[in-house]
Design a protein around this motif. Structure first.
Motif, PDB file in Angstrom:
ATOM      1  N   THR A   1       0.806  -1.219   0.000  1.00 63.46           N
ATOM      2  CA  THR A   1       0.000   0.000   0.000  1.00 63.46           C
ATOM      3  C   THR A   1       0.839   1.270   0.000  1.00 63.46           C
ATOM      4  N   ALA A   2       2.014   1.229   0.572  1.00 64.46           N
ATOM      5  CA  ALA A   2       2.884   2.412   0.574  1.00 64.46           C
ATOM      6  C   ALA A   2       3.660   2.548  -0.729  1.00 64.46           C
ATOM      7  N   LEU A   3       3.512   1.559  -1.624  1.00 63.42           N
ATOM      8  CA  LEU A   3       4.195   1.547  -2.921  1.00 63.42           C
ATOM      9  C   LEU A   3       5.706   1.656  -2.761  1.00 63.42           C
ATOM     10  N   GLY A   4       6.212   1.110  -1.664  1.00 67.44           N
ATOM     11  CA  GLY A   4       7.640   1.203  -1.408  1.00 67.44           C
ATOM     12  C   GLY A   4       8.432   0.046  -1.992  1.00 67.44           C
ATOM     13  N   LEU A   5       7.752  -1.056  -2.334  1.00 65.84           N
ATOM     14  CA  LEU A   5       8.443  -2.207  -2.899  1.00 65.84           C
ATOM     15  C   LEU A   5       8.421  -2.127  -4.423  1.00 65.84           C
ATOM     16  N   PRO A   6       9.528  -2.473  -5.087  1.00 68.69           N
ATOM     17  CA  PRO A   6       9.563  -2.381  -6.555  1.00 68.69           C
ATOM     18  C   PRO A   6       8.655  -3.417  -7.201  1.00 68.69           C
ATOM     19  N   GLU A   7       7.878  -2.972  -8.189  1.00 67.26           N
ATOM     20  CA  GLU A   7       6.977  -3.851  -8.929  1.00 67.26           C
ATOM     21  C   GLU A   7       6.929  -3.407 -10.384  1.00 67.26           C
ATOM     22  N   VAL A   8       6.645  -4.346 -11.281  1.00 64.67           N
ATOM     23  CA  VAL A   8       6.440  -4.014 -12.689  1.00 64.67           C
ATOM     24  C   VAL A   8       5.074  -3.363 -12.886  1.00 64.67           C
ATOM     25  N   ASN A   9       4.064  -3.917 -12.233  1.00 55.85           N
ATOM     26  CA  ASN A   9       2.700  -3.412 -12.390  1.00 55.85           C
ATOM     27  C   ASN A   9       2.106  -3.165 -11.003  1.00 55.85           C
ATOM     28  N   LYS A  10       1.874  -1.918 -10.659  1.00 58.25           N
ATOM     29  CA  LYS A  10       1.289  -1.560  -9.366  1.00 58.25           C
ATOM     30  C   LYS A  10      -0.214  -1.291  -9.447  1.00 58.25           C
ATOM     31  N   ARG A  11      -0.788  -1.506 -10.632  1.00 57.95           N
ATOM     32  CA  ARG A  11      -2.216  -1.203 -10.800  1.00 57.95           C
ATOM     33  C   ARG A  11      -3.119  -2.349 -10.354  1.00 57.95           C
ATOM     34  N   ASN A  12      -2.536  -3.512 -10.090  1.00 58.95           N
ATOM     35  CA  ASN A  12      -3.361  -4.663  -9.702  1.00 58.95           C
ATOM     36  C   ASN A  12      -3.148  -5.052  -8.232  1.00 58.95           C
ATOM     37  N   ASN A  13      -2.819  -4.060  -7.408  1.00 64.34           N
ATOM     38  CA  ASN A  13      -2.515  -4.333  -6.002  1.00 64.34           C
ATOM     39  C   ASN A  13      -3.738  -4.295  -5.097  1.00 64.34           C
TER      40      ASN A  13
END
Length: 358
Positions: free
Chosen positions: A31-43
């Motif tokens: 939720t804090a978007l602190g971890l690296p991801e390719v796609n954060k839109r499906n969280n």
């Protein structure tokens, strides 16, 4: 909104079972978007019936992506043509800063002359293949409706698919595209004998581009097939920028009818100085005007002549060349030449010349 429960997962956890009776609207990860991801839109996933996966968020003009929301951008929109007058509306789209797979763009407007809705829409889906020469496939559907002339409306809807290619050397400007389109056109109002109220045109187009600042080159060839005609055309455009700041531009156009059973109408013919635009691709302020200021609007297409030449249609073939050279700063001289052929007539020759302020 507040967090009712949070839980850290072990590094090797792949499945997390959550009871259906959980008292929450959403379940989210990172939720804090602190971890690296390719796609954060499906969280985020909705667990209550009144909630969607990502709630809507309306934003003025444009912004960067906010993965926690489904963003819709809006901004006021105005337009003008001779038959709709000033049109006022709103643009609704999801085009964030940066490239994304799916885009939509809706532009409803109110015509001040016709007192009715006009406008356009477009949707695009991108399929990327970054590691291949065929790196992108585009699926599009677009359409628009306006008036031409007063009390006569046209509708255009055109689905198409494009295959884009580029060299593996990514610093190269070379791009190739192969596009297949189907244009569906309907016109309403008092139709004259020279007009077709409804028609469809299938168009195949190949484009090559190597656009540099000093040397600029594009090639475009296409085939159009309709019920009463088929035609082939090609356009080459080369521009050279010299150290002095002067430019040399050479453009050539060639078009030939493979089959033409349209009868006495010239609506689908090639033209030297003003394309007939039966696919409604160009932004004409007064597309039905042949005299006056609006009849002099210039669009660089087909013959590319700047002078208004009567009887400049060609229902068999046409070949033209446009040469432009810089004289001083933004003052340029141009020279156009063309050959055209109509059924039952000899080959006609035309030229024009003048100054251009660029």
């Amino acid at each position: 909104k507040k967090t009712t429960k949070s839980q850290w997962l072990a590094p090797n956890t792949t499945v997390l079972n959550i009871p259906k009776t959980v008292d929450a609207d959403y379940i989210a990860i990172n939720t804090a978007l602190g971890l690296p991801e390719v796609n954060k839109r499906n969280n985020r996933v909705a667990v209550s019936k009144k909630s969607t996966r990502n709630p809507l968020k309306f934003t003025f003009i444009k912004d960067i992506e906010d993965p926690q929301f489904t963003q819709i951008f809006y901004n006021p929109l105005t337009g003008f043509n001779l038959y709709d007058g000033l049109s006022f509306g709103v643009r609704l789209n999801n085009k964030k800063i940066g490239i994304q797979r799916f885009n939509f763009d809706f532009r409803p407007q109110y015509s001040s002359y016709e007192n009715t809705l006009v406008g356009s829409f477009a949707t695009t889906y991108r399929h990327f293949q970054y590691d291949k020469k065929h790196y992108l496939t585009l699926y599009n559907v677009f359409g628009h409706t306006f008036h031409y002339p007063p009390n006569k409306r046209y509708y255009v809807v055109a689905p198409n698919v494009s295959f884009l290619f580029r060299p593996r050397y990514l610093r190269s400007n070379k791009v190739q595209a192969l596009t297949f389109s189907l244009f569906k056109v309907e016109k309403f109002g008092a139709i004259t004998a020279s007009e077709s109220p409804e028609y469809s045109v299938f168009k195949t187009q190949y484009q090559y581009a190597n656009k540099g600042s000093i040397n600029y080159f594009t090639a475009n060839t296409g085939v159009e097939v309709a019920q009463n005609f088929s035609k082939l055309d090609a356009t080459l455009d080369y521009r050279k920028l010299f150290r002095s700041g002067r430019q040399l531009q050479i453009r050539t156009f060639a078009g030939v009818f493979l089959d033409n059973n349209t009868g006495p109408t010239s609506y689908f013919d090639f033209n030297l100085n003003r394309p007939n635009d039966y696919l409604f691709q160009y932004d004409f302020f007064g597309r039905s005007e042949s005299t006056g200021l609006y009849g002099q609007q210039f669009v660089m297409a087909e013959g590319g002549f700047k002078s208004i030449i009567p009887n400049s249609n060609a229902n068999q073939w046409m070949l033209s060349a446009n040469l432009t050279f810089g004289l001083w700063r933004w003052i340029e001289v141009y020279l156009d030449g063309a050959l055209l052929k109509n059924k039952g007539e000899g080959v006609a020759q035309y030229y024009d010349t003048g100054l251009r302020f660029n």
